[in-house]
Design a protein around this motif. Sequence first.
Motif, PDB file in Angstrom:
ATOM      1  N   LEU A  63       0.835  -1.201   0.000  1.00  0.00           N
ATOM      2  CA  LEU A  63       0.000   0.000   0.000  1.00  0.00           C
ATOM      3  C   LEU A  63       0.874   1.257   0.000  1.00  0.00           C
ATOM      4  O   LEU A  63       0.625   2.203  -0.759  1.00  0.00           O
ATOM      5  N   SER A  64       1.895   1.274   0.855  1.00  0.00           N
ATOM      6  CA  SER A  64       2.783   2.445   0.915  1.00  0.00           C
ATOM      7  C   SER A  64       3.543   2.627  -0.398  1.00  0.00           C
ATOM      8  O   SER A  64       3.789   3.760  -0.835  1.00  0.00           O
ATOM      9  N   ALA A  65       3.903   1.521  -1.039  1.00  0.00           N
ATOM     10  CA  ALA A  65       4.611   1.602  -2.325  1.00  0.00           C
ATOM     11  C   ALA A  65       3.717   2.206  -3.402  1.00  0.00           C
ATOM     12  O   ALA A  65       4.149   3.061  -4.187  1.00  0.00           O
ATOM     13  N   GLN A  66       2.465   1.772  -3.449  1.00  0.00           N
ATOM     14  CA  GLN A  66       1.541   2.295  -4.452  1.00  0.00           C
ATOM     15  C   GLN A  66       1.251   3.766  -4.224  1.00  0.00           C
ATOM     16  O   GLN A  66       1.134   4.546  -5.165  1.00  0.00           O
ATOM     17  N   ARG A  67       1.127   4.163  -2.948  1.00  0.00           N
ATOM     18  CA  ARG A  67       0.878   5.577  -2.655  1.00  0.00           C
ATOM     19  C   ARG A  67       2.082   6.436  -3.059  1.00  0.00           C
ATOM     20  O   ARG A  67       1.909   7.531  -3.622  1.00  0.00           O
ATOM     21  N   ALA A  68       3.277   5.971  -2.749  1.00  0.00           N
ATOM     22  CA  ALA A  68       4.471   6.718  -3.136  1.00  0.00           C
ATOM     23  C   ALA A  68       4.566   6.830  -4.657  1.00  0.00           C
ATOM     24  O   ALA A  68       4.930   7.887  -5.197  1.00  0.00           O
ATOM     25  N   LEU A  69       4.221   5.752  -5.350  1.00  0.00           N
ATOM     26  CA  LEU A  69       4.262   5.765  -6.816  1.00  0.00           C
ATOM     27  C   LEU A  69       3.201   6.706  -7.384  1.00  0.00           C
ATOM     28  O   LEU A  69       3.453   7.426  -8.367  1.00  0.00           O
ATOM     29  N   THR A  70       2.017   6.717  -6.764  1.00  0.00           N
ATOM     30  CA  THR A  70       0.956   7.624  -7.213  1.00  0.00           C
ATOM     31  C   THR A  70       1.389   9.079  -7.068  1.00  0.00           C
ATOM     32  O   THR A  70       1.179   9.900  -7.975  1.00  0.00           O
ATOM     33  N   VAL A  71       2.004   9.420  -5.932  1.00  0.00           N
ATOM     34  CA  VAL A  71       2.477  10.786  -5.715  1.00  0.00           C
ATOM     35  C   VAL A  71       3.585  11.124  -6.714  1.00  0.00           C
ATOM     36  O   VAL A  71       3.617  12.228  -7.267  1.00  0.00           O
ATOM     37  N   THR A  72       4.475  10.189  -6.941  1.00  0.00           N
ATOM     38  CA  THR A  72       5.568  10.413  -7.894  1.00  0.00           C
ATOM     39  C   THR A  72       5.030  10.715  -9.287  1.00  0.00           C
ATOM     40  O   THR A  72       5.463  11.657  -9.958  1.00  0.00           O
ATOM     41  N   ARG A  73       4.049   9.916  -9.717  1.00  0.00           N
ATOM     42  CA  ARG A  73       3.455  10.133 -11.040  1.00  0.00           C
ATOM     43  C   ARG A  73       2.700  11.464 -11.107  1.00  0.00           C
ATOM     44  O   ARG A  73       2.732  12.154 -12.133  1.00  0.00           O
ATOM     45  N   ALA A  74       2.028  11.816 -10.010  1.00  0.00           N
ATOM     46  CA  ALA A  74       1.303  13.089  -9.985  1.00  0.00           C
ATOM     47  C   ALA A  74       2.270  14.270 -10.087  1.00  0.00           C
ATOM     48  O   ALA A  74       1.994  15.255 -10.788  1.00  0.00           O
ATOM     49  N   LEU A  75       3.402  14.187  -9.395  1.00  0.00           N
ATOM     50  CA  LEU A  75       4.405  15.249  -9.488  1.00  0.00           C
ATOM     51  C   LEU A  75       4.925  15.387 -10.912  1.00  0.00           C
ATOM     52  O   LEU A  75       5.104  16.507 -11.420  1.00  0.00           O
ATOM     53  N   ILE A  76       5.146  14.252 -11.574  1.00  0.00           N
ATOM     54  CA  ILE A  76       5.622  14.280 -12.963  1.00  0.00           C
ATOM     55  C   ILE A  76       4.552  14.877 -13.873  1.00  0.00           C
ATOM     56  O   ILE A  76       4.841  15.687 -14.769  1.00  0.00           O
ATOM     57  N   SER A 119      10.612   6.941  -6.094  1.00  0.00           N
ATOM     58  CA  SER A 119       9.762   6.582  -4.960  1.00  0.00           C
ATOM     59  C   SER A 119      10.386   5.468  -4.129  1.00  0.00           C
ATOM     60  O   SER A 119      11.230   4.699  -4.607  1.00  0.00           O
ATOM     61  N   ALA A 120       9.951   5.394  -2.878  1.00  0.00           N
ATOM     62  CA  ALA A 120      10.404   4.357  -1.945  1.00  0.00           C
ATOM     63  C   ALA A 120       9.248   4.024  -1.008  1.00  0.00           C
ATOM     64  O   ALA A 120       8.364   4.848  -0.777  1.00  0.00           O
ATOM     65  N   ALA A 121       9.242   2.798  -0.472  1.00  0.00           N
ATOM     66  CA  ALA A 121       8.156   2.346   0.396  1.00  0.00           C
ATOM     67  C   ALA A 121       8.717   1.837   1.718  1.00  0.00           C
ATOM     68  O   ALA A 121       9.723   1.123   1.747  1.00  0.00           O
ATOM     69  N   PHE A 122       8.054   2.192   2.828  1.00  0.00           N
ATOM     70  CA  PHE A 122       8.499   1.780   4.154  1.00  0.00           C
ATOM     71  C   PHE A 122       7.400   1.103   4.968  1.00  0.00           C
ATOM     72  O   PHE A 122       7.663   0.614   6.066  1.00  0.00           O
ATOM     73  N   GLY A 123       6.184   1.085   4.458  1.00  0.00           N
ATOM     74  CA  GLY A 123       5.101   0.441   5.197  1.00  0.00           C
ATOM     75  C   GLY A 123       4.925   1.057   6.571  1.00  0.00           C
ATOM     76  O   GLY A 123       4.896   2.269   6.738  1.00  0.00           O
ATOM     77  N   ALA A 124       4.834   0.190   7.587  1.00  0.00           N
ATOM     78  CA  ALA A 124       4.636   0.653   8.967  1.00  0.00           C
ATOM     79  C   ALA A 124       5.935   0.677   9.757  1.00  0.00           C
ATOM     80  O   ALA A 124       5.915   0.818  10.983  1.00  0.00           O
ATOM     81  N   GLU A 125       7.071   0.553   9.079  1.00  0.00           N
ATOM     82  CA  GLU A 125       8.339   0.330   9.773  1.00  0.00           C
ATOM     83  C   GLU A 125       8.950   1.568  10.418  1.00  0.00           C
ATOM     84  O   GLU A 125       9.819   1.441  11.269  1.00  0.00           O
ATOM     85  N   GLN A 126       8.538   2.765  10.028  1.00  0.00           N
ATOM     86  CA  GLN A 126       9.146   3.980  10.585  1.00  0.00           C
ATOM     87  C   GLN A 126       8.066   4.948  11.077  1.00  0.00           C
ATOM     88  O   GLN A 126       7.874   6.020  10.498  1.00  0.00           O
ATOM     89  N   PRO A 127       7.370   4.593  12.146  1.00  0.00           N
ATOM     90  CA  PRO A 127       6.322   5.483  12.661  1.00  0.00           C
ATOM     91  C   PRO A 127       6.914   6.740  13.279  1.00  0.00           C
ATOM     92  O   PRO A 127       8.016   6.728  13.810  1.00  0.00           O
ATOM     93  N   VAL A 128       6.152   7.823  13.222  1.00  0.00           N
ATOM     94  CA  VAL A 128       6.554   9.071  13.867  1.00  0.00           C
ATOM     95  C   VAL A 128       5.752   9.301  15.140  1.00  0.00           C
ATOM     96  O   VAL A 128       5.984  10.274  15.861  1.00  0.00           O
ATOM     97  N   ALA A 129       4.776   8.428  15.401  1.00  0.00           N
ATOM     98  CA  ALA A 129       3.947   8.527  16.598  1.00  0.00           C
ATOM     99  C   ALA A 129       3.512   7.125  17.004  1.00  0.00           C
ATOM    100  O   ALA A 129       3.710   6.154  16.267  1.00  0.00           O
TER     101      ALA A 129
END
Length: 224
Positions: A158-171, A182-192
Motif C-alpha cells: 500500500l505504501s509503495a503504491q501511494r508513493a508511486l501515485t504521488v511520484t506520477r502526480a508530481l511528474i 519513490s520508496a516504500a516503508f510500510g509501517a516500519e518507521q512510525p513518527v507517533a
Amino acid sequence: MTGLDRVVDDSIDDGAGEQSAPVWAVFGDLMAGLVGAFVLILIGVLVVQMDLVASLQSEVQKRQQEEARRMALEKALAIPLQTGRVTLDNGRIGISGSVLFPLNSDELRPEGRQVLKSLVPPLQVYLGERDEMLMVSGFTDDRPVQANNQRYTDNLELSAQRALTVTRALIDEGMPPQRVFSAAFGAEQPVASNADEKGRALNRRVEMAPVPKAASAAKATSRE
C-alpha cells in the motif's frame, strides 16, 4: 713520596677517570633517549589535537551547510507551508495521508493533487539549483490492510503504491522524471504511537526529501 708511590697514585687516578667516563656517557645517552621520547610524545599529542580541530571544523561546516540547506528549502516552500497541509521537519516534506488518499486507497484526492501541484514549481527550482533528486516515501500505520481489499497484499505494498501515485502526480504537474523516485516503508518507521487513532493518522503519510544524486543512486542499487 717515592717513585713507586707516584706510579701507584697515577694508576689509581687513571682507573677512576676510565670508570667515570662511561658513567657520563650512559647518562648522556639516557637523557638523549628521554628527550627523544618526550619529543615523540609531544608530536603525537599535536597530531591528535590537529586531527580533533580538523574534525570539529568539518562537523561545524557540515552543520552550517545543513542549516543553510534547511533554510533554503523552507524559503522555497514558504507558500505551501502556510496552508498547514504541508510540514517541513529536518529537510523532510510531510503530507498527511488523509489529505492525499482515502483510507486504504492509493487513489489521489483532488485536494491532494492541488497540494502536490503547489509543491512542484518551488521544488523544481530548488532541485535544479543543487542538481539533486526528490525521494518520495510512503508510510502507513501498523493496522493490517482490510481483508476485503484485494489490491494490496500488505501495508508495504500500500505504501509503495501511494508513493508511486504521488511520484506520477508530481511528474504530471511538471516535475522532470529524472528528478524524482519513490520508496516504500510500510509501517516500519512510525513518527507517533500506533496505540490510538491520532498517532495512526500521523503515521499514515507521504514524505518527500531532496537527496544528492549519489545517495539516490546508492538507494536504487540497494533495492535491486
